[in-house]
Structure formats: C-alpha cells, structure tokens
Design a protein around this motif. Structure first.
Motif: not given
Length: 329
Positions: A297-308
């Motif tokens: 999956q995508y990393w958790p809490d991605s909608p709130n983070r500047n994940f890559p």
C-alpha cells in the motif's frame, strides 16, 4: 463456480466464488471482496485465515481477508486537506482517527461480480462522493487470478471525478502451517527502513528510521510473537514495476511464499490483537498471533504528509496496483 450464501446486513446478495488453476484454489466472498480460503495441492488446510460462517464477517473488527480502502491504513485525526478545503472523515479508530476507509470502507461493502472465469474473478465497487467523508465518486475494479506455478495475482484499477486519496490493499492474514499461531514462521523483507509510530500507531514526524534489531527482517528472521508488530516498511520512494519485496515461510509445513508488488510500502502486522469467538475454516478459533498480515500500500497517513509518493488520485488518471503471491512446498 458461484453460489449464493445469503444476504448482507443491507440486504444485498452475498456470493461465494470458487476459482482454481494448477496447484492453487481459492474461495472468495463478494462481501468485502474477501479471500476466505486459499489452498495448495498436497497441504490440507487454508494458507490464509478465514471465517467458516460468512455471517461472521459482518461483525468482524479484524479485517480478516478483506479488501481495505478507499484509503488503507490510518489517517491521523480523521481529516486531511486538499487545496484550501479540509475534509473530515469517519472516526472509526480509537474514536479519533480513520482506519481502512472508515467503518463502512470497502471491507464492509458487498462488491459486484463484473467478470468471472474458472481461474479468475473481477469484482467492482462504487463509492459515492462524500462516502465516509472522502471526496469524489470512485469506481474500483479488482482482478483476482490464479496463474500457473502457484501464483495468486491481484490487480486494482480505480478512477475518480474529484481529487481523492486512493490506496487499496488486500488484508490477507497468512498462516502457512495451520498451527494456532505463526510462531514457526520466518519473514524476510527487502527494506532497510520502517516508519516510526506513536502510541496510536500513527507515523511520527521522522519519515524513515533505521531498523531496530527486533524489526530487522533483511535476512530471514523468526516472527516475534511477544511484540506488537504493526509497521509500514518503506520499499521505495515511488511506485515501481512489480518486483520481489518479501518472503514468508514455515519450517513446520515447508510452505514458502514470495510477495511481489508495485507499491511503495508494506504494512506488516503480526496479529497481536486478533480477537473474536469466531470459528475459522480450519476448525480452530481466532486468537492473537493466529496469522500475519502483509499489506502492500501507500504509506499510512500519506494525505497529511510530505511522503515521497502522492496517494492522491486525480480525475483523468487511473490508480493501479499489481501484487503477486507465489506459493511453493
């Protein structure tokens, strides 16, 4: 073969689908797009946990074998911001956060059979704008195919008419030897890093943390059933062509599994909090550590983070995910 089981709580017809090819055969329920059984030739029991009675899935809090979305894993404080607007979501985790798309996420929906053959099924689901607080009318299709050489192949495709978080995952719990727990299972993950988490299992501010000894699975390591393992292992900074990311094996049965995926993260949960007086397809009852979940999956809490890697699906684009589970004895 397709058979009718009965009705869901909302009155929809729940169907059971049987597919097989080569050494593998699977039983899939339309409710939750759930993998109820997965069997390999020369081994009597299912390689995944599933409830014997389909009605037990209606009350399940363990996401046993279902498909989770529209955003798998956790979203902090049950909210996220897109543009200048903040979206407030269903608080189904600790009455504070959102988990697996809310309490009526895709794992609690009765999917439609879009297409079917002896060795495959395509399931579809429509999630309307505002469902669980998420924006956009979302259409998702899941193709589950059994291929030669013991491969369970899973593909997702989704489209939307508004920008929205989108991350589906199969919440399969694996037990490769039909023992009460996975204490004789060994895991290997091709990742140097995992996300740190707080007491609510929400990622901390630090994006990547070098693995601690207890969570170092770069080489085959026995699963520790004395800790609460529920972490996202960081596979890459963006989606890639399907590649091998993990292995799982049982020394008791000799069954081995290889996991390949396109995804950027792999959530690993050792089932420490599994509970419920539900009979499984192997005649046992669900207890802590009965199975281990490996969720691409995508990393958790991605909608709130500047994940890559962005987890936001926009109109005109198609969400795609491809995962393969290969089994050997």
């Amino acid at each position: 073969m397709i058979v009718n089981c009965g009705n869901s709580p909302s009155g929809d017809k729940v169907k059971k689908i049987y597919i097989k090819k080569g050494v593998l055969e699977a039983t899939i329920l339309t409710y939750g797009a759930t993998l109820q059984k997965l069997k390999i030739r020369n081994f009597d029991q299912s390689l995944v946990l599933g409830y014997q009675n389909y009605k037990d899935y209606f009350f399940d809090k363990n996401y046993l074998g279902c498909t989770v979305g529209r955003f798998s894993n956790r979203i902090k404080d049950a909210q996220f911001k897109l543009g200048n607007k903040t979206f407030h979501l269903n608080k189904n985790y600790l009455n504070k956060h959102t988990l697996h798309g809310g309490n009526l996420g895709s794992g609690a929906q009765n999917w439609e059979i879009f297409d079917y053959g002896k060795n495959f099924v395509c399931l579809s689901l429509f999630l309307p704008d505002g469902h669980m607080g998420f924006p956009g009318n979302l259409n998702v299709y899941q193709y589950i195919t059994i291929q030669k050489k013991g491969i369970l192949d899973v593909r997702f495709f989704a489209t939307t008419d508004q920008a929205t978080p989108c991350s589906f995952s199969n919440h399969y719990y694996f037990n490769l030897d039909a023992s009460e727990t996975t204490e004789e299972h060994f895991l290997k993950i091709k990742s140097k890093y995992f996300l740190g988490i707080d007491k609510n299992l929400i990622p901390t501010k630090k994006i990547k943390i070098k693995k601690k000894r207890k969570l170092n699975f770069q080489k085959f390591k026995k699963i520790n059933n004395t800790i609460n393992l529920d972490h996202n292992f960081c596979l890459s900074s963006k989606k890639k062509n399907i590649r091998t990311v993990a292995f799982l094996k049982s020394k008791r049965s000799g069954v081995k599994m290889k996991l390949e995926t396109t995804e950027v993260g792999l959530q690993v949960y050792n089932g420490s909090n599994l509970s419920g007086h539900y009979e499984l397809t192997n005649g046992q009852f669900l207890i802590p550590y009965s199975g281990i979940a490996l969720e691409p999956q995508y990393w958790p809490d991605s909608p709130n983070r500047n994940f890559p890697s962005s987890s936001i699906l926009i109109p005109g684009s198609t969400y795609e995910q491809h995962t393969k589970f290969s089994f050997y004895i």
